[in-house]
Design a protein around this motif. Structure first.
Motif, PDB file in Angstrom:
ATOM      1  N   SER A 153      35.664  34.011  54.528  1.00 20.01           N
ATOM      2  CA  SER A 153      36.586  33.558  53.441  1.00 20.01           C
ATOM      3  C   SER A 153      36.289  34.193  51.793  1.00 20.01           C
ATOM      4  CB  SER A 153      35.924  31.814  52.475  1.00 20.01           C
ATOM      5  OG  SER A 153      35.816  30.935  53.839  1.00 20.01           O
ATOM      6  N   ALA A 154      37.200  34.698  50.840  1.00 25.99           N
ATOM      7  CA  ALA A 154      36.840  35.705  49.991  1.00 25.99           C
ATOM      8  C   ALA A 154      37.445  34.491  49.101  1.00 25.99           C
ATOM      9  CB  ALA A 154      38.129  36.706  49.921  1.00 25.99           C
ATOM     10  N   GLU A 155      36.307  34.846  48.186  1.00 22.97           N
ATOM     11  CA  GLU A 155      36.017  34.353  46.350  1.00 22.97           C
ATOM     12  C   GLU A 155      35.128  35.325  46.018  1.00 22.97           C
ATOM     13  OE1 GLU A 155      32.935  31.030  44.527  1.00 22.97           O
ATOM     14  OE2 GLU A 155      32.835  31.580  47.023  1.00 22.97           O
ATOM     15  N   ALA A 156      36.642  34.942  44.706  1.00 24.45           N
ATOM     16  CA  ALA A 156      36.744  36.284  43.192  1.00 24.45           C
ATOM     17  C   ALA A 156      34.846  35.837  42.529  1.00 24.45           C
ATOM     18  CB  ALA A 156      37.565  35.508  42.507  1.00 24.45           C
ATOM     19  N   LEU A 157      34.043  36.874  42.639  1.00 27.25           N
ATOM     20  CA  LEU A 157      32.997  36.461  41.931  1.00 27.25           C
ATOM     21  C   LEU A 157      33.589  37.447  40.628  1.00 27.25           C
ATOM     22  CD1 LEU A 157      31.024  39.361  44.827  1.00 27.25           C
ATOM     23  CD2 LEU A 157      30.693  37.205  43.740  1.00 27.25           C
ATOM     24  N   THR A 158      34.919  37.812  39.891  1.00 27.24           N
ATOM     25  CA  THR A 158      34.989  38.369  38.739  1.00 27.24           C
ATOM     26  C   THR A 158      36.604  37.712  38.726  1.00 27.24           C
ATOM     27  OG1 THR A 158      35.785  40.499  39.398  1.00 27.24           O
ATOM     28  CG2 THR A 158      33.656  40.237  38.816  1.00 27.24           C
ATOM     29  N   PRO A 159      37.115  37.955  37.537  1.00 24.29           N
ATOM     30  CA  PRO A 159      38.627  38.082  37.477  1.00 24.29           C
ATOM     31  C   PRO A 159      39.147  38.859  38.228  1.00 24.29           C
ATOM     32  CG  PRO A 159      38.285  37.120  35.419  1.00 24.29           C
ATOM     33  CD  PRO A 159      36.122  37.626  36.069  1.00 24.29           C
TER      34      PRO A 159
END
Length: 246
Positions: free
Chosen positions: A113-119
């Motif tokens: 899974s790829a989840e945003a840590l920042t915008p």
């Protein structure tokens, strides 16, 4: 919206000097991305295939086991790549930064899974269309192979890191590696931004969050780094590199 890059006729009609504001030619990560090998006319073709997407912090770009229908070039921001194990535990596989290309594996479904840590801003390419472009551009295929080879080397380094390094050496290696990635992006600085949390670092390095915090505190106490809001400042890079190379 269009950016005027040259003079046009007095009536303001379209001309060849105009191009989209977010064109591939102007892309700030192009020099460090796989598409750096493409000529201007080839970039124009690539641009017709791409779509810019923006993510808020904690928004998921794609999930583990979802159909792998697209590939992504990270333009801005950072993402956490994770895999959920069969027993429910989470393993952080890595962190994507500007210039990284995601979804290159040939599997039908995403393995992480790829989840945003920042915008985050990414350029999305439909997988089949991008694959057809790669088939037609051998130099782009070579660039992708080089990137895949680099990622394989990083995976081997990660195995060594988890199997043979002390906790302090793991944390030092992580900081040195992150500094090198930022430098490649043109962001060389004595202060390292850490968009990932202590738990993320722990899950990536095979440590507990308490151990990561203790190692960072030790490095701070020994004046190797200085913990600052949002990251660390490198006070003694030579010592940090020595620990990472141990």
């Amino acid at each position: 919206m269009l950016v005027d890059t040259g003079s046009c006729d007095a009536f303001g009609t379209a001309c060849s000097h105009r191009r989209p504001r977010n064109s591939c030619v102007d892309c700030k990560v192009r020099p460090i991305s796989v598409c750096s090998v493409l000529a201007l006319d080839e970039l124009a073709v690539l641009e017709t295939l791409g779509q810019h997407l923006s993510l808020d912090k904690r928004q998921v770009l794609y999930g583990q086991e979802e159909p792998a229908e697209a590939v992504f070039n990270v333009i801005d921001g950072s993402l956490r790549l994770t895999r959920l194990l069969s027993d429910g535990r989470r393993q952080v596989m890595g962190f994507a930064l500007p210039g990284d290309f995601l979804g290159l594996a040939r599997e039908d479904r995403f393995s992480v899974s790829a989840e945003a840590l920042t915008p985050v801003t990414v350029c999305r390419f439909e997988r089949r269309a991008f694959g057809a472009l790669v088939d037609d551009k051998p130099h782009l295929l070579r660039s992708l192979h080089e990137r895949a080879g680099h990622e394989l080397t990083l995976a081997q380094d990660q195995m060594l890191l988890l199997g043979r390094r002390t906790a302090e050496e793991r944390v030092a290696s992580f900081l040195v590696g992150l500094r090198e990635r930022y430098a490649r992006m043109g962001r060389a600085s004595v202060t390292l931004e850490l968009p990932m949390g202590r738990q993320d670092m722990a899950d990536y390095l095979g440590l507990t969050i308490e151990t990561v915090s203790r190692m960072l505190t030790r490095l701070d106490r020994e004046r190797t780094v200085l913990i600052v809001p949002g990251g660390v400042r490198l006070l003694d890079p030579a010592r940090l590199e020595a620990l990472a190379a141990s």
